[in-house]
Design an enzyme around this catalytic site. Sequence first.
Site, short mmCIF file in Angstrom:
data_model
loop_
_atom_site.label_atom_id
_atom_site.label_comp_id
_atom_site.label_asym_id
_atom_site.label_seq_id
_atom_site.Cartn_x
_atom_site.Cartn_y
_atom_site.Cartn_z
N GLU A 69 0.88 -1.17 0.00
CA GLU A 69 0.00 0.00 0.00
C GLU A 69 0.91 1.21 0.00
O GLU A 69 1.65 1.43 0.95
CB GLU A 69 -0.83 0.06 1.28
CG GLU A 69 -1.82 -1.04 1.49
CD GLU A 69 -2.51 -0.90 2.85
OE1 GLU A 69 -2.32 0.12 3.54
OE2 GLU A 69 -3.23 -1.82 3.22
N ASP B 161 -5.03 8.25 11.57
CA ASP B 161 -3.68 7.77 11.85
C ASP B 161 -3.19 8.20 13.22
O ASP B 161 -3.42 9.32 13.66
CB ASP B 161 -2.71 8.27 10.78
CG ASP B 161 -2.87 7.49 9.48
OD1 ASP B 161 -2.78 6.25 9.54
OD2 ASP B 161 -3.12 8.11 8.43
#
Lengths: 406, 266
Positions: free
Chosen positions: B50, B61
């Site tokens: 990814e 995140d």
Amino acid sequence: MVTVQPATAQPDARGHFGRYGGRFVPEALIKALDQLTAVYADARADPEFIARLNGLLADYTGRPSPITEVPRLSEHAGGARIVLKREDLNHTGSHKINNVLGQALLTERMGKPRVIAETGAGQHGVATATACALLGLQCVVYMGEVDTERQALNVARMRLLGAEVIPVKTGSRTLKDAINEALRDWVTNVDTTHYLLGTVAGPHPFPVMVRDFHRVIGLEAREQMLARYGRLPDAVAACVGGGSNAIGIFHPFIDDPGVRLVGFEAAGDGVDTGRHAATLSAGEPGMLHGALSYLLQDSDGQTIETHSISAGLDYPGVGPEHSWLKDTGRAEYRPITDAQAMDAFQLLSRTEGIIPAIESAHAVAGALRLGPELGPGALLLVNLSGRGDKDVDTAVKWFDLLEEHS
Amino acid sequence: MTARLAPLFEACGADHRAALIGYLPAGYPTVDGSRALLRAMLDGGCDLVEVGVPYSDPVLDGPTIQAASEAALRAGVRLRDVLSVVESIAAAGGRAVVMTYWNPVHRYGVDSFARDLAAAGGLGVITPDLIPDEAQDWLAAAQAHDLDRIFLVAPSSTDQRLAATAAATRGFLYASSVMGVTGARDVVSSAAGTLVSRVREHALGLPVGVGLGVRNGAQAAEVASFADAVIVGSAFVTAAGAGVPGVRALAADLATGVRRHAAQLA
């Protein structure tokens, strides 16, 4: 007093104002947003909820807030008559309490014991800490580290009220980053926690729900203008950061075509300097914090760091309904620089004995420029969204600097 | 159309093992540096990488990936650099998808991005803040340019949303193992297995990858026992501190982990 009205044509069922709004958030938050949407829909149809909210607005906040005509200030506005809507006189010192009480009651209704909030100037954080103290909810407020320094008084107020204030040290360390951190907390603790968002941005249902809780500003002002002057104002002015006080006073006038709606954004050092927060004047549509709206972004879609002397307007996004009002032409949005706002801050203080929040001083500065366009005898309603106690330190520094150079 | 990632999952299925998927942001620590690190992930045993698009406001995140994204942005990475990193991976025979918050793609132009990603050899896009309800443009562009669209589900997803999200997904469904942001954790959440079982009821035949929290071979083996792919992000970002050898070693450890379950079955 009617505070919660049926939604008008906007937004659609999924929270879109024209092309704007929606839900650009992680799937993990969708269940909580759906729950909030359902609980809010249920509450606004519940006479007991409405009665309880109205009771708090009257007995705790001190609503209705008055309107005050300010003739000595108006002498600087080209003959227009400026009338202030005094949200600065609310308990906690700004309009923010209107929405906070509504959402705090919804938190209770959802059975969640913990509330998180973001704050820029600290006004929303103080209002949230206040409501949590009132209802016995645990309260955590995220605030950019830069803002904890320039709004230290409000940090102390929140802590006095029993809230935990967490300084956010990532990114630009201002309101945008406080919202990022609140969203990270929410996605982690969503089962026990309500995110009490303080403006008309964010994913559906926040823009419509927060607007509805602030409509009381415009509903009252409309009646007060009719009662005192026998007519509607020629224009309504408000400052716009995320846009909650502006949408609150604008919304009940949207269907009055004779009333101009003008929002004033923070232009910082000037829109052409790149150091500003004038989202609707200089931004392009994009997603931030869960909605599509105008956004200050670079050509790669990265959010641009903003600047404003006003912590509450120092934000690169704006509520999606404002983007829709701009595109449809129903409202107009103009920039006001730090210097223009601070001049208005001083002028209102000295001519009327009212020290405004620096955020609200942007609306006053805007009104001084709009007045001459409207002409003699025009009625100009200005939302004085907050008071300036929190800004005295900033003002002392600003005016001392000017004196040194004069 | 068949998923671009179908051959990968078929091959792993034939081996009776889960796929190993590694994440790193493009441009971290530099654009060329990230090319080398992503290559090391594939060399070490990742089946798919990814390639992350660094973004100014990564709300899903944790601190590790936030810091890497900030560093990459400070170093000047652009979306076109991300595409060039994908291109170099594909040119070397590796499989790559892009993981991105939606605004950079919106700004670039959804169809233009899909076209350019497909031309670079990318196989699909993972969209952490785009739900199918808001993805009409993307679904059309992905269809037009034959890209996989990898949506996320979470422990909080209702059955109805699991079904709707699975129906919009092609390639694999990305299951967040915990409620929370990215970051290595000591223990694999028990919510992960429950979520994967629920997903399988609603997503017949669609591979399910599990991410958020995996950091070593033992955890990878545990996740591999119930998922079709093990996704590792923050641990690779941390390993990147030790450069290419650190990333290659972590990939090798994880690759052993995803094969341990198969070895136990044999």
